[in-house]
Design a protein around this motif. Structure first.
Motif, PDB file in Angstrom:
ATOM      1  N   GLN A 200      -7.121 -28.849  24.578  1.00  0.00           N
ATOM      2  CA  GLN A 200      -8.451 -29.381  24.292  1.00  0.00           C
ATOM      3  C   GLN A 200      -9.451 -28.874  25.317  1.00  0.00           C
ATOM      4  O   GLN A 200      -9.227 -28.961  26.517  1.00  0.00           O
ATOM      5  CB  GLN A 200      -8.411 -30.901  24.319  1.00  0.00           C
ATOM      6  CG  GLN A 200      -9.745 -31.560  24.008  1.00  0.00           C
ATOM      7  CD  GLN A 200      -9.638 -33.065  23.996  1.00  0.00           C
ATOM      8  OE1 GLN A 200      -8.867 -33.629  23.234  1.00  0.00           O
ATOM      9  NE2 GLN A 200     -10.416 -33.727  24.848  1.00  0.00           N
ATOM     10  N   VAL A 201     -10.586 -28.364  24.831  1.00  0.00           N
ATOM     11  CA  VAL A 201     -11.633 -27.874  25.717  1.00  0.00           C
ATOM     12  C   VAL A 201     -12.980 -28.557  25.459  1.00  0.00           C
ATOM     13  O   VAL A 201     -13.963 -28.272  26.143  1.00  0.00           O
ATOM     14  CB  VAL A 201     -11.789 -26.340  25.602  1.00  0.00           C
ATOM     15  CG1 VAL A 201     -10.629 -25.638  26.275  1.00  0.00           C
ATOM     16  CG2 VAL A 201     -11.906 -25.899  24.143  1.00  0.00           C
ATOM     17  N   GLY A 202     -13.033 -29.442  24.476  1.00  0.00           N
ATOM     18  CA  GLY A 202     -14.267 -30.169  24.217  1.00  0.00           C
ATOM     19  C   GLY A 202     -13.993 -31.382  23.357  1.00  0.00           C
ATOM     20  O   GLY A 202     -13.057 -31.399  22.562  1.00  0.00           O
ATOM     21  N   ARG A 203     -14.795 -32.417  23.541  1.00  0.00           N
ATOM     22  CA  ARG A 203     -14.730 -33.594  22.662  1.00  0.00           C
ATOM     23  C   ARG A 203     -16.056 -34.328  22.700  1.00  0.00           C
ATOM     24  O   ARG A 203     -16.885 -34.127  23.597  1.00  0.00           O
ATOM     25  CB  ARG A 203     -13.590 -34.527  23.038  1.00  0.00           C
ATOM     26  CG  ARG A 203     -13.751 -35.233  24.382  1.00  0.00           C
ATOM     27  CD  ARG A 203     -13.027 -36.570  24.371  1.00  0.00           C
ATOM     28  NE  ARG A 203     -12.665 -37.036  25.700  1.00  0.00           N
ATOM     29  CZ  ARG A 203     -12.582 -38.316  26.019  1.00  0.00           C
ATOM     30  NH1 ARG A 203     -12.866 -39.250  25.134  1.00  0.00           N
ATOM     31  NH2 ARG A 203     -12.228 -38.677  27.254  1.00  0.00           N
ATOM     32  N   ASN A 204     -16.251 -35.220  21.712  1.00  0.00           N
ATOM     33  CA  ASN A 204     -17.499 -35.974  21.611  1.00  0.00           C
ATOM     34  C   ASN A 204     -17.297 -37.141  20.663  1.00  0.00           C
ATOM     35  O   ASN A 204     -16.509 -37.050  19.716  1.00  0.00           O
ATOM     36  CB  ASN A 204     -18.629 -35.072  21.109  1.00  0.00           C
ATOM     37  CG  ASN A 204     -19.949 -35.811  20.981  1.00  0.00           C
ATOM     38  OD1 ASN A 204     -20.299 -36.271  19.895  1.00  0.00           O
ATOM     39  ND2 ASN A 204     -20.680 -35.947  22.068  1.00  0.00           N
ATOM     40  N   ALA A 205     -18.001 -38.213  20.895  1.00  0.00           N
ATOM     41  CA  ALA A 205     -18.021 -39.342  19.966  1.00  0.00           C
ATOM     42  C   ALA A 205     -19.347 -40.069  20.134  1.00  0.00           C
ATOM     43  O   ALA A 205     -20.358 -39.654  19.573  1.00  0.00           O
ATOM     44  CB  ALA A 205     -16.828 -40.267  20.180  1.00  0.00           C
ATOM     45  N   LEU A 206     -19.367 -41.142  20.943  1.00  0.00           N
ATOM     46  CA  LEU A 206     -20.606 -41.879  21.137  1.00  0.00           C
ATOM     47  C   LEU A 206     -21.665 -41.019  21.808  1.00  0.00           C
ATOM     48  O   LEU A 206     -21.368 -40.292  22.759  1.00  0.00           O
ATOM     49  CB  LEU A 206     -20.348 -43.104  22.009  1.00  0.00           C
ATOM     50  CG  LEU A 206     -19.585 -44.258  21.356  1.00  0.00           C
ATOM     51  CD1 LEU A 206     -19.121 -45.231  22.421  1.00  0.00           C
ATOM     52  CD2 LEU A 206     -20.461 -44.965  20.324  1.00  0.00           C
ATOM     53  N   PRO A 207     -22.896 -41.082  21.342  1.00  0.00           N
ATOM     54  CA  PRO A 207     -23.963 -40.412  22.085  1.00  0.00           C
ATOM     55  C   PRO A 207     -24.093 -41.027  23.465  1.00  0.00           C
ATOM     56  O   PRO A 207     -23.834 -42.224  23.643  1.00  0.00           O
ATOM     57  CB  PRO A 207     -25.207 -40.677  21.226  1.00  0.00           C
ATOM     58  CG  PRO A 207     -24.863 -41.882  20.410  1.00  0.00           C
ATOM     59  CD  PRO A 207     -23.392 -41.825  20.179  1.00  0.00           C
ATOM     60  N   LEU A 208     -24.451 -40.219  24.427  1.00  0.00           N
ATOM     61  CA  LEU A 208     -24.728 -40.645  25.792  1.00  0.00           C
ATOM     62  C   LEU A 208     -23.510 -40.764  26.697  1.00  0.00           C
ATOM     63  O   LEU A 208     -23.635 -40.704  27.909  1.00  0.00           O
ATOM     64  CB  LEU A 208     -25.488 -41.986  25.800  1.00  0.00           C
ATOM     65  CG  LEU A 208     -25.884 -42.585  27.153  1.00  0.00           C
ATOM     66  CD1 LEU A 208     -26.864 -41.683  27.854  1.00  0.00           C
ATOM     67  CD2 LEU A 208     -26.470 -43.967  26.973  1.00  0.00           C
ATOM     68  N   PHE A 209     -22.290 -40.878  26.146  1.00  0.00           N
ATOM     69  CA  PHE A 209     -21.145 -41.247  26.979  1.00  0.00           C
ATOM     70  C   PHE A 209     -20.952 -40.270  28.137  1.00  0.00           C
ATOM     71  O   PHE A 209     -21.090 -40.627  29.300  1.00  0.00           O
ATOM     72  CB  PHE A 209     -19.873 -41.328  26.134  1.00  0.00           C
ATOM     73  CG  PHE A 209     -18.747 -42.049  26.807  1.00  0.00           C
ATOM     74  CD1 PHE A 209     -18.559 -43.404  26.610  1.00  0.00           C
ATOM     75  CD2 PHE A 209     -17.872 -41.386  27.641  1.00  0.00           C
ATOM     76  CE1 PHE A 209     -17.522 -44.090  27.240  1.00  0.00           C
ATOM     77  CE2 PHE A 209     -16.845 -42.048  28.277  1.00  0.00           C
ATOM     78  CZ  PHE A 209     -16.660 -43.405  28.072  1.00  0.00           C
ATOM     79  N   ASN A 210     -20.635 -39.010  27.841  1.00  0.00           N
ATOM     80  CA  ASN A 210     -20.399 -38.060  28.927  1.00  0.00           C
ATOM     81  C   ASN A 210     -21.703 -37.604  29.567  1.00  0.00           C
ATOM     82  O   ASN A 210     -21.750 -37.265  30.743  1.00  0.00           O
ATOM     83  CB  ASN A 210     -19.619 -36.842  28.427  1.00  0.00           C
ATOM     84  CG  ASN A 210     -18.943 -36.073  29.555  1.00  0.00           C
ATOM     85  OD1 ASN A 210     -18.536 -36.654  30.556  1.00  0.00           O
ATOM     86  ND2 ASN A 210     -18.803 -34.770  29.385  1.00  0.00           N
ATOM     87  N   ALA A 211     -22.789 -37.625  28.798  1.00  0.00           N
ATOM     88  CA  ALA A 211     -24.066 -37.130  29.312  1.00  0.00           C
ATOM     89  C   ALA A 211     -24.791 -38.145  30.183  1.00  0.00           C
ATOM     90  O   ALA A 211     -25.549 -37.757  31.066  1.00  0.00           O
ATOM     91  CB  ALA A 211     -24.968 -36.728  28.144  1.00  0.00           C
ATOM     92  N   GLY A 212     -24.575 -39.433  29.942  1.00  0.00           N
ATOM     93  CA  GLY A 212     -25.374 -40.425  30.632  1.00  0.00           C
ATOM     94  C   GLY A 212     -24.618 -41.531  31.329  1.00  0.00           C
ATOM     95  O   GLY A 212     -25.224 -42.393  31.959  1.00  0.00           O
ATOM     96  N   LEU A 213     -23.281 -41.533  31.209  1.00  0.00           N
ATOM     97  CA  LEU A 213     -22.489 -42.561  31.859  1.00  0.00           C
ATOM     98  C   LEU A 213     -21.469 -41.995  32.842  1.00  0.00           C
ATOM     99  O   LEU A 213     -21.267 -42.531  33.915  1.00  0.00           O
ATOM    100  CB  LEU A 213     -21.777 -43.424  30.814  1.00  0.00           C
ATOM    101  CG  LEU A 213     -22.673 -44.379  30.009  1.00  0.00           C
ATOM    102  CD1 LEU A 213     -21.901 -44.986  28.850  1.00  0.00           C
ATOM    103  CD2 LEU A 213     -23.247 -45.471  30.894  1.00  0.00           C
TER     104      LEU A 213
END
Length: 503
Positions: free
Chosen positions: A320-333
């Motif tokens: 795995q080299v990328g993942r995403n779900a909820l907006p803001l999680f990795n970017a803002g928390l």
């Protein structure tokens, strides 16, 4: 905002100010800067209103593409696996996985000669080479399936929106007569429209549909201010005197992103039908779907001149080299030192890996250091409460349901109740707002109101709320890509001013 009333939250404050933040994940971690193929920016998951008989999934990746930079039309990446993962109920354990893989082909030919016709591998631009870009959609497993099944093979990918001449000469949307005709229409009037886009919607063997290609980036944010250490416009801070003058500007205006959109029959995940469909049961978890997206590739990549498309050969297990779900999680928390760990891990260990980032949100500390709370007259006791521990944030992302706050149960996934209509944070849908270019819910408002004020319904963080194109009111819901020739960015240069002018 429907269904926010369903969420049990601790509302510790409701301050009349607005604080935009990067609620998407465009290039949010240092590792992803080196691997744009794995930069998935936003994930959407929701059920069809009323009947709830369809599940819609959208994954966006490879962002901030200037429409005029054709890049040979190679937007998805061969050798990467783009996947939607779905858990059911209180657990995050995969119950269904859908994988999309892309392949580009180009027939080799001899070096150019004086009698060659137009076309072939000697052309300079991809759209004239005759090369193809296709995808294969595989359902690895799901409750309604007997195992791995290819749902669609060698399906054509939507080509890029280059401009009027490509529309005619390559796509055949009208006759092409060339410059000698004296008619500028062929060079100024584009024909790439929704009807053309719809040609690339493919029906899958399970009764679902898919489309993949370049579309308008549907996210909005005043990132210019965010990246100058949260230098917010006065319109975002209730007009306080110390803030910079507005207006706030959406930096994603005019940019494209690569999107995969799936329409799936809900029977794939609920073969016997959605439990208590049409009825909200706030104490149940049996009708919940837990959705996240990920991108994988083989562990080792070797430069290989024989690979004329990718230039490399993969070897070893897929990682795995990328993942995403909820907006803001990795970017803002999640803190910068753990953002790459986030990309390389899955939600099952999020409580261990990132629990402290949620309980003690750094954004609150930073807003205090910048003097925002002081300027607004927020009591110091309230700010101390907002600093944490913040179990209300965890309750919100779990929709207030009886989900254990433990690894394997709570994590960065989109949780949606398939028994009722979707509305963030119960799922995340695209469009559906009060105007064709508005989303049903401003995720910035909900998330930043929750983090900064402790109340998701406080109405904070409105920022930029309109998209630069209208969303489609049906599948695939995405707005068509900006045209390379006459849309996007670029312009006439002027001499550089040695000092920054006053606004």
């Amino acid at each position: 905002m429907r269904k926010l009333a369903y969420i049990a939250l601790v509302c510790v404050a409701a301050m009349p100010f607005m604080t935009p933040a990067q609620a998407s994940s465009h290039r949010e971690a240092l590792a992803v800067l080196n691997e744009p193929c794995a930069d998935n920016t936003d994930t959407y998951a929701w059920v069809a209103d009323g009947s709830h008989d369809k599940l819609y999934l959208i994954m966006n990746f490879n962002p901030l593409h200037e429409p005029g930079q054709g890049n040979h039309g190679l937007r998805a990446c061969d050798g990467y696996r783009y996947e939607f993962h779905i858990g059911i109920g209180e657990k995050l354990l995969d119950q269904a996985v859908y994988r999309i893989e892309f392949t580009k082909t180009l027939t080799p030919e001899a070096a150019p000669g004086p009698s060659d016709n137009v076309g072939g591998g000697n052309e300079l631009l991809w759209q004239l080479t005759g090369g193809t870009e296709t995808m294969t959609v595989t359902r690895l497993f799901a409750p309604a399936s007997g195992g791995e099944a290819v749902l669609g093979r060698d399906l054509a990918v939507l080509p890029n929106n280059h401009g009027p001449q490509t529309d005619r000469l390559v796509f055949g949307l009208d006759r092409f007569r060339g410059y000698g005709s004296g008619d500028r229409t062929e060079r100024e009037v584009g024909l790439y429209d929704q009807a053309f886009v719809d040609r690339y919607i493919h029906t899958l063997s399970n009764g679902g549909r898919v489309i993949a290609g370049q579309f308008d980036d549907p996210y909005q944010l005043d990132e210019k201010g965010i990246f100058d250490l949260i230098n917010l416009a006065d319109t975002d801070l209730g007009g306080i005197r110390g803030a910079r003058r507005g207006p706030a500007k959406d930096v994603f205006t005019g940019f494209n992103v690569f999107s995969i959109a799936l329409e799936l029959p809900i029977r794939d995940v609920f073969p016997s039908g959605v439990p208590h469909n049409g009825q909200l049961n706030a104490n149940s978890t049996d009708s919940l779907l837990r959705v996240w997206s990920r991108i994988t590739r083989q562990q080792m990549m070797t430069v290989d001149a024989r690979q004329t498309i990718t230039g490399r050969t993969g070897d070893g297990p897929y990682v795995q080299v990328g993942r995403n779900a909820l907006p803001l999680f990795n970017a803002g928390l999640v803190g910068a030192q753990r953002q790459t760990l986030y990309l390389h891990s899955d939600p099952s260990a999020d409580v261990t890996n990132f629990g402290a980032d949620i309980l003690y949100p750094v954004l609150v500390r930073d807003l205090e250091a910048l003097g925002v709370y002081q300027a607004l007259g927020v009591p110091s006791g309230t700010v101390s409460t907002l600093k944490g521990p913040r179990t209300d944030i965890i309750q919100a992302i779990n929709l207030g349901r009886p989900i254990p706050v433990a690894d394997g149960f709570t994590g960065d996934v989109i949780t949606l109740d398939a028994a009722v209509d979707s509305s963030f944070p119960n799922g995340r849908r695209l469009g559906g707002g009060t105007a064709p270019n508005r989303n049903q819910v401003n995720v910035n408002t909900v998330l930043i109101s929750l983090i900064a004020a402790g109340n998701p319904a406080a109405g904070l963080a409105k920022g930029v709320e309109e998209n630069d194109k209208n969303y489609l009111n049906r599948f695939p819901f995405l707005a068509p890509a900006h045209q390379g020739l006459l849309q996007g960015h670029g312009g006439t240069n002027s001499p550089v001013v040695p000092t920054i002018p006053t606004p």
